[in-house]
Scaffold this motif. Structure first.
Motif: not given
Length: 322
Positions: A17-18, A304-305, A311-312
């Motif tokens: 995430r990021g 994808p998250v 989309h991160v």
């Protein structure tokens, strides 16, 4: 509980995430090349675990060895954890009818359809849990048909001392090359055996490389010809078999995935905590290492998250080069 008996699992997949790795999914994995000589190991694939529903294709082989007669669609459903769609229910009912039985003879547990859409539609129609909609009904219908064919009792077909149990145990030991020493009960009521991931990969490899017409090959061919019967619409196992020609796949509860390619190479894995979301992303790097086109694996890896609709991050399997 003795902590020294815990399997030595390793990281198989991560969610980002990021710029941060948010979660790590541990497990064990084995990949066998087509000659069976080269082995890729992650974690502890020789540790015993319950394959859960990944055992169903092996059980279907046992039923064919006992002489039961099933169509290819019925055989695929006997190997399935189906979604409970109308075609799944009608095929299971047809297996029973062909043996002179009805859904009242089923001994599996009751449940709602496993598929999300199928469950919503079933509930919207005012229905509740049944044995026919439970994801193992095809297997149980075929087990009962095997009993009828051989003149065995159907009332106690799930008992450990039934001839059916001895048949299945012997077949599983033959296909995996492993002795069964630990037995428990699966969620649907049939026996489940503790086996290694290596043994399960070996069994699936044997099925896809067996001579045409043999029980092993008949099960593999039926599942590959009717992947929608093996799982259902929107299910990754069905989509994977539709995407890669000749591929055989079966999942199991508690994070189990077993896959064989047409050349006899195979992958088997378990996600350590039994979670489902990392199962297919963890398998895809091993399949790519065994020669599957990476483009074919796009929909099964790097999932994808999202954050705020954007989309991160990604859920992706870790590279496992041979």
């Amino acid at each position: 509980m003795n902590r020294s008996n815990f399997p030595a699992h390793a990281p198989l997949a991560v969610q980002t995430r990021g710029d941060l790795i948010e979660s790590v999914h541990y497990g064990s994995l084995v990949a066998l090349t087509s000659d069976g000589g080269s082995v890729l190991l992650r974690g502890e694939p020789t540790a015993r675990m319950y394959p859960r529903s990944a055992l169903k294709p092996l059980m279907a082989v046992a039923m064919l060895r006992a002489g039961v007669e099933l169509s290819d669609e019925q055989l695929a459903l006997a190997s399935a954890s189906h979604s409970g769609a109308a075609e799944h229910q009608s095929t299971a009912a047809a297996i029973l009818a062909g043996a002179g039985l009805t859904p009242a003879d089923l001994g599996n547990s009751t449940d709602l359809p496993y598929g999300v859409e199928e469950r919503v539609q079933w509930l919207a129609a005012g229905n509740g849990p049944t044995q026919l909609t439970q994801n193992c009904s095809g297997k149980h219908a075929a087990l009962l048909a095997t009993c009828v064919h051989n003149g065995w009792s159907v009332e106690n077909y799930l008992h450990a001392d039934h001839p059916l149990a001895a048949l299945i145990r012997a077949t599983v030991e033959d296909l995996t090359g492993e002795a069964i020493t630990i037995v428990s009960t699966d969620g649907c009521g049939t026996e489940v055996f503790a086996l290694s991931l290596t043994g399960m990969a070996r069994a699936f490899a044997r099925m896809v490389t067996a001579k045409p017409g043999t029980p092993e090959r008949r099960v593999a061919d039926a599942m590959r010809a009717h992947p929608g019967m093996v799982a259902g619409r929107g299910r990754d196992v069905t989509a994977l078999m539709q995407t890669v020609p000749g591929l055989l796949a079966k999942d199991g509860f508690e994070g189990i995935q077993v896959i064989a390619l047409a050349d006899g190479s195979a992958v088997a894995l378990k996600i350590s905590d039994g979670g489902d979301r990392a199962r297919m992303p963890a398998a895809t790097p091993a399949l790519i290492a065994l020669g599957v086109d990476p483009e074919q694996m796009t929909a099964f890896n790097r999932l994808p998250v999202y954050g705020g609709g954007h989309h991160v991050g990604e859920l992706l399997g870790l590279p496992v080069p041979l």
